[in-house]
Design an enzyme around this catalytic site. Structure first.
Site, mmCIF file in Angstrom:
data_model
loop_
_atom_site.group_PDB
_atom_site.id
_atom_site.type_symbol
_atom_site.label_atom_id
_atom_site.label_comp_id
_atom_site.label_asym_id
_atom_site.label_seq_id
_atom_site.Cartn_x
_atom_site.Cartn_y
_atom_site.Cartn_z
ATOM 1 N N LYS A 22 0.840 -1.213 0.000
ATOM 2 C CA LYS A 22 0.000 0.000 0.000
ATOM 3 C C LYS A 22 0.864 1.248 0.000
ATOM 4 O O LYS A 22 0.609 2.191 -0.756
ATOM 5 C CB LYS A 22 -0.891 -0.016 1.253
ATOM 6 N N ASN A 23 1.890 1.264 0.867
ATOM 7 C CA ASN A 23 2.666 2.498 1.031
ATOM 8 C C ASN A 23 3.633 2.754 -0.119
ATOM 9 O O ASN A 23 4.252 3.816 -0.186
ATOM 10 C CB ASN A 23 3.401 2.490 2.376
ATOM 11 N N ARG A 92 -4.661 10.599 5.050
ATOM 12 C CA ARG A 92 -3.617 11.520 5.496
ATOM 13 C C ARG A 92 -2.556 11.686 4.390
ATOM 14 O O ARG A 92 -2.031 12.758 4.150
ATOM 15 C CB ARG A 92 -3.044 10.990 6.814
ATOM 16 N N CYS A 116 -4.494 12.285 12.908
ATOM 17 C CA CYS A 116 -5.266 11.048 12.876
ATOM 18 C C CYS A 116 -5.075 10.329 14.201
ATOM 19 O O CYS A 116 -4.444 10.861 15.107
ATOM 20 C CB CYS A 116 -4.872 10.174 11.695
ATOM 21 N N ARG A 121 0.654 14.373 13.234
ATOM 22 C CA ARG A 121 1.136 14.252 11.863
ATOM 23 C C ARG A 121 1.213 15.598 11.133
ATOM 24 O O ARG A 121 0.496 15.855 10.161
ATOM 25 C CB ARG A 121 0.292 13.233 11.088
ATOM 26 N N PRO A 122 2.100 16.472 11.609
ATOM 27 C CA PRO A 122 2.252 17.776 10.954
ATOM 28 C C PRO A 122 2.839 17.629 9.541
ATOM 29 O O PRO A 122 3.364 16.563 9.198
ATOM 30 C CB PRO A 122 3.256 18.505 11.860
ATOM 31 N N ILE A 123 2.747 18.695 8.738
ATOM 32 C CA ILE A 123 3.281 18.627 7.364
ATOM 33 C C ILE A 123 4.320 19.725 7.129
ATOM 34 O O ILE A 123 4.590 20.108 6.004
ATOM 35 C CB ILE A 123 2.150 18.722 6.313
ATOM 36 N N ASP A 124 4.893 20.237 8.231
ATOM 37 C CA ASP A 124 5.860 21.333 8.114
ATOM 38 C C ASP A 124 7.046 20.986 7.211
ATOM 39 O O ASP A 124 7.545 21.840 6.465
ATOM 40 C CB ASP A 124 6.358 21.737 9.516
ATOM 41 N N LEU A 125 7.489 19.721 7.233
ATOM 42 C CA LEU A 125 8.651 19.345 6.414
ATOM 43 C C LEU A 125 8.301 19.349 4.921
ATOM 44 O O LEU A 125 9.127 19.721 4.084
ATOM 45 C CB LEU A 125 9.171 17.962 6.828
ATOM 46 N N ASP A 305 5.141 0.707 11.899
ATOM 47 C CA ASP A 305 3.920 0.058 11.386
ATOM 48 C C ASP A 305 3.787 -1.397 11.836
ATOM 49 O O ASP A 305 2.771 -2.034 11.573
ATOM 50 C CB ASP A 305 3.876 0.125 9.848
ATOM 51 N N ARG A 397 -8.171 -0.636 5.298
ATOM 52 C CA ARG A 397 -7.363 0.429 4.673
ATOM 53 C C ARG A 397 -6.028 -0.125 4.179
ATOM 54 O O ARG A 397 -5.438 0.419 3.250
ATOM 55 C CB ARG A 397 -7.103 1.559 5.681
HETATM 56 C C1 EPZ Z 1 4.578 6.896 6.106
HETATM 57 O O1 EPZ Z 1 3.832 7.971 6.671
HETATM 58 C C2 EPZ Z 1 3.639 5.715 6.050
HETATM 59 N N1 EPZ Z 1 2.490 6.038 5.204
HETATM 60 C C3 EPZ Z 1 3.193 5.344 7.454
HETATM 61 O O2 EPZ Z 1 2.401 4.179 7.363
HETATM 62 C C4 EPZ Z 1 4.416 5.045 8.305
HETATM 63 O O3 EPZ Z 1 4.007 4.810 9.628
HETATM 64 C C5 EPZ Z 1 5.385 6.222 8.277
HETATM 65 O O4 EPZ Z 1 5.721 6.574 6.904
HETATM 66 C C6 EPZ Z 1 6.685 5.947 9.009
HETATM 67 O O5 EPZ Z 1 7.310 4.837 8.459
HETATM 68 C C7 EPZ Z 1 2.589 5.952 3.882
HETATM 69 O O6 EPZ Z 1 3.640 5.663 3.332
HETATM 70 C C8 EPZ Z 1 1.363 6.212 3.111
HETATM 71 P P1 EPZ Z 1 6.671 10.345 8.082
HETATM 72 P P2 EPZ Z 1 4.389 9.453 6.653
HETATM 73 O O7 EPZ Z 1 6.477 11.621 7.349
HETATM 74 O O8 EPZ Z 1 5.096 9.682 5.375
HETATM 75 C C9 EPZ Z 1 6.835 13.520 11.651
HETATM 76 C C10 EPZ Z 1 0.588 2.748 7.908
HETATM 77 O O9 EPZ Z 1 0.178 2.214 8.972
HETATM 78 N N2 EPZ Z 1 6.676 14.546 10.607
HETATM 79 O O10 EPZ Z 1 7.923 9.587 7.867
HETATM 80 O O11 EPZ Z 1 3.263 10.334 6.996
HETATM 81 C C11 EPZ Z 1 5.529 12.742 11.839
HETATM 82 O O12 EPZ Z 1 4.625 13.416 12.656
HETATM 83 C C12 EPZ Z 1 1.037 4.187 7.868
HETATM 84 O O13 EPZ Z 1 0.611 2.136 6.823
HETATM 85 C C13 EPZ Z 1 6.763 15.880 10.950
HETATM 86 O O14 EPZ Z 1 6.985 16.238 12.112
HETATM 87 O O15 EPZ Z 1 5.433 9.378 7.824
HETATM 88 C C14 EPZ Z 1 6.028 11.453 12.419
HETATM 89 O O16 EPZ Z 1 6.228 11.625 13.795
HETATM 90 C C15 EPZ Z 1 0.721 4.959 9.075
HETATM 91 N N3 EPZ Z 1 6.572 16.819 9.980
HETATM 92 C C16 EPZ Z 1 7.375 11.259 11.751
HETATM 93 O O17 EPZ Z 1 7.749 12.539 11.231
HETATM 94 C C17 EPZ Z 1 6.331 16.479 8.690
HETATM 95 O O18 EPZ Z 1 6.177 17.374 7.845
HETATM 96 C C18 EPZ Z 1 7.370 10.239 10.607
HETATM 97 O O19 EPZ Z 1 6.464 10.652 9.608
HETATM 98 C C19 EPZ Z 1 6.261 15.108 8.336
HETATM 99 C C20 EPZ Z 1 6.439 14.157 9.314
#
Ligand code: EPZ
Length: 423
Positions: A22-23, A92, A116, A121-125, A305, A397
């Protein structure tokens, strides 16, 4: 709404094939916007999250149809409609689409995806990374307005190796002038898969799998056929179910290297593992051994995960374990449900202390998120007696045909429609 009825206590036996990840499929679908030619994604999983992404694609004027298990996507015309919160609220990872729309159209409007069950899950990065590529961004009443008319390559230093931000920036860099360098990029296998997909369309991405990724912008990308990687989390979930319920299963279609973070830990708790090519056989007798400390972290460490499913196995270990969740601040919610089955787990902030009990007992429980739901299924398979798992829509999902696959492994699991007003 549906529920699973699971009669636990039967060791698992047999063979299971792993679905497509999926991911990996989600960002690959988003990346289809980078070309106006048709793309075929082979063996695309039939999942709720994929449907939610396809709704967004159709909202933007793309066509997307399944032909059996192959997904045919065509983004000949892309309409710059606002992607509203009805759509982003369901997924998300809808934010992953920003990079590809900007690269192709130089403008994009999307509602904030919000938090969620597992965290804020912020998107600042994502936002600061796109700004480094000269995208002007304004946030107004929850809608993010992006103007990329002056977009060009640049260097992005990620403060944290975010999977989604890395993917977004790889897509953003694909069709713009100059080179985009992503420093401290995520190294997950899904990143490598996305790079291979963009390159299969004629893109120039290098370094994926390492911590510096370079994307050389090209003028145009073309259509292609692509088969995304197998789902390493589904593979890990099946193997962990054996750790909890006992038995011997062979998981086929795995990239063994992708699951090393999990298999190393499974061995430590007593699971016997043998690898033959792309198959892994997992067998378990008796209770799992406890783990001094299980910590989640970015790839290649133990994946967040898999944390809930593994904790469910540790709930029946022959001693106490400590589980530390380093990625998401709220990923232990499911432990409240496990407690209804007799699990002895104490959670404080991001640390769970799991005191193994000899047996879990069947109970009525509810999934509130995808992997937490998978943990409840793992626990129900191991438990004595009948469990009812509500909230199956969360499990759907990410797991394709879960009850069919588990039934083939000898599990007693049924999917049943909830009657009106039930839970
Ligand atoms: C991906 O989410 C996966 N989703 C998640 O899988 C997985 O848990 C995660 O990577 C970590 O491996 C998909 O690929 C669709 P991140 P993503 O950005 O990209 C923080 C599942 O169960 N962060 O690496 O959203 C964030 O809050 C799902 O299949 C910021 O602070 O993960 C988290 O603490 C759930 N600012 C950490 O980084 C940002 O702008 C990791 O998030 C972005 C992230």
């Amino acid at each position: 709404m549906q529920k699973f009825i699971i009669d636990g206590g039967t060791p698992l036996q047999g063979e299971v094939s792993v679905q497509t990840a999926k991911n990996a499929a989600l960002p690959i679908i988003a990346a289809c916007i980078l070309t106006d030619e048709p793309v075929v994604i082979e063996r695309c999983p039939h999942l709720k999250d994929i449907d939610a992404m396809l709704d967004i694609m159709r909202h933007l004027g793309c066509t997307a149809e399944f032909d059996g298990d192959d997904l045919k996507v065509c983004c000949r015309d892309v309409a710059l409609n606002v992607i509203n919160s009805d759509l982003t609220g369901k997924l998300r990872s809808s934010i992953f689409i920003l990079g590809s729309i900007l690269s192709r159209c130089r403008r994009a409007y999307i509602s904030h995806p919000g938090g969620c069950e597992i965290g804020l899950r912020p998107i600042d990065l994502h936002i600061s990374g796109l700004k480094s590529l000269a995208v002007k961004i304004a946030d107004d009443c929850g809608v993010i307005y992006c103007d990329g008319t002056e977009m060009r390559g640049g260097v992005v230093n990620l403060d944290f190796a975010s999977v989604g931000a890395t993917e977004n920036l790889m897509m953003a860099g694909a069709l713009i002038d100059g080179d985009t360098t992503i420093v401290n990029a995520a190294r997950e296998p899904e990143i490598v898969d996305l790079a291979q997909f963009i390159n299969a369309m004629g893109g120039r991405v290098s370094g994926a799998g390492g911590s510096v990724i370079k994307v050389r912008g090209v003028a145009k990308l073309h259509g292609c056929r692509y088969r995304p990687m197998p789902d390493r989390i589904c593979a890990g979930t099946y193997m962990t179910a054996v750790a909890a319920a006992g038995g011997k299963i062979t998981v086929c279609g795995v990239v063994p290297e992708h699951v090393l973070g999990v298999t190393e830990r499974l061995k430590q708790i007593g699971v016997k593992l043998t690898v033959h090519g792309d198959s892994v056989t997992a067998s378990m007798q008796g209770r799992p051994r406890p783990l001094h400390k299980l910590e989640t972290n970015v790839y290649p460490a133990f994946p967040t995960d898999m944390q809930p499913q593994f904790t469910a196995a540790l709930a029946v270990a022959s001693g106490s374990s400590v589980v530390v969740e380093n990625l998401f601040e709220n990923r232990f919610g499911y432990t409240v449900e496990l407690a209804k089955m007799g699990a002895a787990i104490t959670v404080k902030d991001r640390v769970a202390v799991v005191r193994g009990v000899p047996k879990l007992s069947g109970a009525v429980v509810r999934a509130h998120d995808l992997r937490g739901g998978a943990a409840l299924v793992v626990a129900s398979l191991a438990a004595e007696g009948r469990s009812v798992v509500y909230g199956v829509e969360h499990i759907d999902r990410g797991y394709e045909y879960l009850e069919r696959e588990l039934t083939a492994l000898g599990a007693k699991i049924k999917r049943v429609d909830c009657v009106a007003g039930e839970r």
